[in-house]
Design an enzyme around this catalytic site. Sequence first.
Site, PDB file in Angstrom:
ATOM      1  N   ALA A 171      -0.678  -5.102   2.746  1.00 41.86           N
ATOM      2  CA  ALA A 171      -1.214  -3.743   2.793  1.00 41.86           C
ATOM      3  C   ALA A 171      -0.089  -2.734   2.535  1.00 41.86           C
ATOM      4  O   ALA A 171       1.086  -3.034   2.734  1.00 41.86           O
ATOM      5  CB  ALA A 171      -1.827  -3.494   4.169  1.00 41.86           C
TER       6      ALA A 171
ATOM      7  N   GLN B 269       0.672  -0.275   4.292  1.00 40.03           N
ATOM      8  CA  GLN B 269       1.334   0.045   5.566  1.00 40.03           C
ATOM      9  C   GLN B 269       1.869  -1.205   6.258  1.00 40.03           C
ATOM     10  O   GLN B 269       1.915  -1.283   7.497  1.00 40.03           O
ATOM     11  CB  GLN B 269       0.371   0.794   6.490  1.00 40.03           C
ATOM     12  CG  GLN B 269       0.181   2.247   6.098  1.00 40.03           C
ATOM     13  CD  GLN B 269       1.492   3.014   6.088  1.00 40.03           C
ATOM     14  OE1 GLN B 269       2.376   2.794   6.915  1.00 40.03           O
ATOM     15  NE2 GLN B 269       1.636   3.908   5.123  1.00 40.03           N
ATOM     16  N   SER B 270       2.266  -2.191   5.485  1.00 37.46           N
ATOM     17  CA  SER B 270       2.720  -3.446   6.074  1.00 37.46           C
ATOM     18  C   SER B 270       4.022  -3.284   6.861  1.00 37.46           C
ATOM     19  O   SER B 270       5.024  -2.797   6.335  1.00 37.46           O
ATOM     20  CB  SER B 270       2.930  -4.461   4.946  1.00 37.46           C
ATOM     21  OG  SER B 270       3.661  -5.560   5.414  1.00 37.46           O
ATOM     22  N   ASN B 271       3.987  -3.742   8.110  1.00 39.15           N
ATOM     23  CA  ASN B 271       5.218  -3.787   8.905  1.00 39.15           C
ATOM     24  C   ASN B 271       6.178  -4.824   8.346  1.00 39.15           C
ATOM     25  O   ASN B 271       7.396  -4.664   8.390  1.00 39.15           O
ATOM     26  CB  ASN B 271       4.893  -4.169  10.349  1.00 39.15           C
ATOM     27  CG  ASN B 271       3.946  -3.183  10.986  1.00 39.15           C
ATOM     28  OD1 ASN B 271       4.240  -1.999  11.027  1.00 39.15           O
ATOM     29  ND2 ASN B 271       2.800  -3.654  11.443  1.00 39.15           N
TER      30      ASN B 271
ATOM     31  N   SER C  39       6.527  -5.693   5.261  1.00 32.54           N
ATOM     32  CA  SER C  39       7.233  -5.166   4.082  1.00 32.54           C
ATOM     33  C   SER C  39       8.399  -4.268   4.519  1.00 32.54           C
ATOM     34  O   SER C  39       9.497  -4.342   3.970  1.00 32.54           O
ATOM     35  CB  SER C  39       6.274  -4.378   3.184  1.00 32.54           C
ATOM     36  OG  SER C  39       5.343  -5.250   2.578  1.00 32.54           O
TER      37      SER C  39
END
Length: 334
Positions: free
Chosen positions: A82, A84-86, A88
Amino acid sequence: MSYSIREVREALGTCSRLSLADLPTPLMDCPRLAAKLGGPRILVKREDQTGLAFGGNKVREFEYSVAPAVDEGYDVLLHGAASQSNQSRLTAAVAARLGLKAVMVGRKDDHADPVNGNLLLTHLFGAEVHLIESAQEKVAVIEKLKADGHRVYNTSSDGYYYRSVSYVDGFLELWEQMQAMDVIPDAIYVCAGVHTHTGLVVGAKALGVDVRIIGISPSPQDDEKKNVQLAEVANEVCKILNLDLSFTAGEFESYGKYAGPAYGVLTPGAREAVLLAAQTEGLLLDPVYAGKTYGAMIEHIREGWYRRDQTVVFVHTGGTPALFAYGNELLTSY
Ligand SMILES: *Cc1c(COP(=O)(O)O)cnc(C)c1O
């Protein structure tokens, strides 16, 4: 068969490990929330406070799961999920710490624009960011990196089982803290996910600790299938650590029903949980993972699952930067 803490630590010590996290993370009491709900004592294991780049469970996981990338000379850490990936964000931060190149292949979803939260941070850490709309585009990015001579380590699939190994260690840490406080928990809530939940269950069984560990999924799921998957991962972890244990799906308890319609969609329960934690304890949750898990725990407490003299532990897996990308939903009442 069960093992001592020292024996499990020795088994963990055979794995390659980076030093990334500030450990141990705190174990925090929430008396005002407990009083407000009229329920059990609530302790929060602050995995959102692992230190690096706003913290979260990925920092602990990457100590083990990214170590092979360093040992084997990879030069790119890649992650895609996503916007808003943590993961990433933390892939990019860890790459910066290790002097490697970071590439994010994120989805162009509802929280990608304006650039905020995790996506903003991923940019700040210097990642090459691709926001894509199809799976083929991701393949193309990876092919191009390889054609340019890069060795690409995908932090989702590479080192997969080591992410769960890290939470065997996490369980030892939590257990020692609870022993020091003279507390025996009646339930542990964790956002599941795969690795945090699995690692905690393996750690508990390795020590011969019988505690109910409840996994709350951020996505709708078939709970039985999920439990089969978690047992498979647990068995792989036992092989890696040479623990003489085996797991079946029946030893896992996980629920997809608190996720709402889809991953990343704020639910009324998660929104209430975010506001209640903030307003009773000054504690920040996130809207996608910890909020849904905390919301489920609150629902169970209201349903009378626990007595006042019992104790539940909530494992806060982090994700707070996503709050900034969910401002509109959080401030709009249902
Ligand atoms: C990634 C993530 C999870 C799930 O992680 P697992 O590694 O599958 O346990 C839970 N919470 C947050 C905040 C996350 O970023």
